[in-house]
Design an enzyme around this catalytic site. Structure first.
Site, PDB file in Angstrom:
ATOM      1  N   SER A  12       0.536   6.892  -3.481  1.00  0.00           N
ATOM      2  CA  SER A  12       0.542   5.743  -2.675  1.00  0.00           C
ATOM      3  C   SER A  12       0.816   5.878  -1.064  1.00  0.00           C
ATOM      4  CB  SER A  12       1.527   4.598  -3.049  1.00  0.00           C
ATOM      5  OG  SER A  12       1.470   4.145  -4.390  1.00  0.00           O
ATOM      6  N   ASP A  47       0.382  -4.969   1.582  1.00  0.00           N
ATOM      7  CA  ASP A  47       1.031  -3.837   1.079  1.00  0.00           C
ATOM      8  C   ASP A  47       0.867  -2.618   2.161  1.00  0.00           C
ATOM      9  OD1 ASP A  47       2.900  -2.205  -0.302  1.00  0.00           O
ATOM     10  OD2 ASP A  47       1.527  -1.655  -1.781  1.00  0.00           O
ATOM     11  N   HIS A  78       5.166  -0.820   0.140  1.00  0.00           N
ATOM     12  CA  HIS A  78       6.106  -0.568  -1.060  1.00  0.00           C
ATOM     13  C   HIS A  78       6.771   0.836  -1.193  1.00  0.00           C
ATOM     14  CE1 HIS A  78       2.541   1.224  -3.356  1.00  0.00           C
ATOM     15  NE2 HIS A  78       3.474   1.792  -3.617  1.00  0.00           N
TER      16      HIS A  78
END
Length: 370
Positions: free
Chosen positions: A209, A132, A102
């Site tokens: 992230s 992901d 993402h």
């Protein structure tokens, strides 16, 4: 009255660094702060030529920080079709930079900055939306940016961990905490969960992230994926990442196994409606036509109402898969993702018509693009 503190929105709009500079008092030339530099009443500058003694965390940071980079992307379209940018973290693994899907999904340009200040362009060599994860190839990697190693042991609740990354664009940040939970399921695409996630209370914020969550030996316990609220963050487990990433690097994709069923966890209400001895396992609600389970597993043949809620009845109840117990949806997803592969035939232990039995199921593969 003092000026109000800058809002979080203002901090983000300033990209973090610019606003921090303003807070620190980096004034315009000619301002009061600038004019006061020659005031002999002010204390003289101190020559800071020594560092304070560190801790075990200092050692871990020194060992890994050169291998962690900040990811900056552009060209991503928002829901209104307007181009926006984004930012995250990445680290070196097997000679590549790895991050969350993402972070880089839909980007036209990807740039990385290492902690020594070097910038490099990157391109995606493989992505997997179901975990992901993404692998990047870079034009330049400093000699000090060596591959980090994933742990080969299961994380334990209470285990100390540290998160390293770039929250809000603040490069080279470390936070510490513990493993707060294991075997969590994160929502994924097409009603598939991301299984086996690691929960932590280490500080995890936007920009973290894709960065590493590390144990006290500097091994990667997981890839930071999301911070939900303060004190609750998640990471893609080392067990899942080490299955997916090598395939992304080598082939650009990864195939996940699937049973081809719609499921309902066996709650006390489901157990009572189906005359089950205990509330454990996962009920097969439906087996879509031409899927792997079609003709092998049996879906529910009816529904009954309990307190106004429809409860499926008559379906197979899966209690074991590939020799592992399956007490709930989390366990089924974990075993399927970490211990099986598409095309593999696995034993499914189940309760059918009140009797325990075992059938063989040949697994299929999920669609490549959800």
């Amino acid at each position: 009255m003092d000026d109000p503190a800058p809002s979080r929105r203002a901090f983000l709009a300033a990209g973090g660094g610019g606003l921090l500079a303003a807070i620190a008092g980096c004034a315009e030339p000619g301002s009061r702060a600038q004019a006061g530099r020659g005031d002999s009443s002010l204390p003289s500058a101190v020559d800071f030529d020594e560092r304070a003694d560190g801790t075990v965390y200092t050692g871990i940071y020194a060992d890994v920080i050169d291998s962690v980079a900040m990811v900056t992307v552009s060209g991503v379209e928002d829901e209104n079709g307007e181009e926006i940018g984004g930012q995250g973290s990445a680290f070196v693994y097997d000679g590549h930079l790895v991050t969350n899907n993402h972070v880089v999904e839909g980007a036209s340009t990807i740039q990385l900055q290492y902690t020594n200040g070097d910038w490099t362009e990157a391109e995606v060599v493989g992505t997997d939306v179901y975990s992901d994860l993404a692998a990047l190839d870079v034009v330049h990697r400093p000699e000090a940016a060596t591959s980090l190693s994933f742990t080969d042991v299961l994380p334990t609740v209470g285990q100390e961990v540290v998160a390293v990354g770039n929250p809000y664009g603040l490069e080279g940040t470390m936070s510490r905490g513990i493993v707060s939970g294991v075997n969590r399921s994160l929502p994924g695409p097409n009603d598939y969960d991301i299984p086996n996630a690691v929960q932590t209370d280490a500080g995890v914020n936007p920009g973290n992230s894709g960065g590493p969550l590390l144990d006290m030996d500097g091994r990667v316990v997981g890839m930071i994926n999301a911070g939900i609220v303060e004190g609750v963050g998640f990471a893609i487990s080392a067990a899942l990442a080490t299955r997916v990433l090598p395939s992304l690097i080598e082939t650009g994709r990864y195939e996940h196994p699937r049973m081809g069923v719609k499921l309902r966890e066996v709650t006390p209400a489901v157990a009572a409606a189906n005359d089950l001895e205990e509330a454990t396992g996962v009920m097969i609600v439906e087996t879509p036509r031409d899927g792997p389970a079609d003709g092998v597993l049996q879906g529910a043949d009816g529904r009954v109402a309990r307190d106004g809620v429809p409860i499926p009845v008559g379906g197979d109840v899966v209690v074991g898969l590939a020799g592992e117990p399956v007490p709930d949806n989390h366990a089924l997803s974990r075993v399927l993702s970490l211990q099986t592969s598409p095309g593999q035939t696995v034993p499914v232990e189940l309760i059918r018509d009140g009797e325990r039995t075992t059938v063989d199921l040949t697994l299929g593969a999920r669609p490549v693009s959800p």
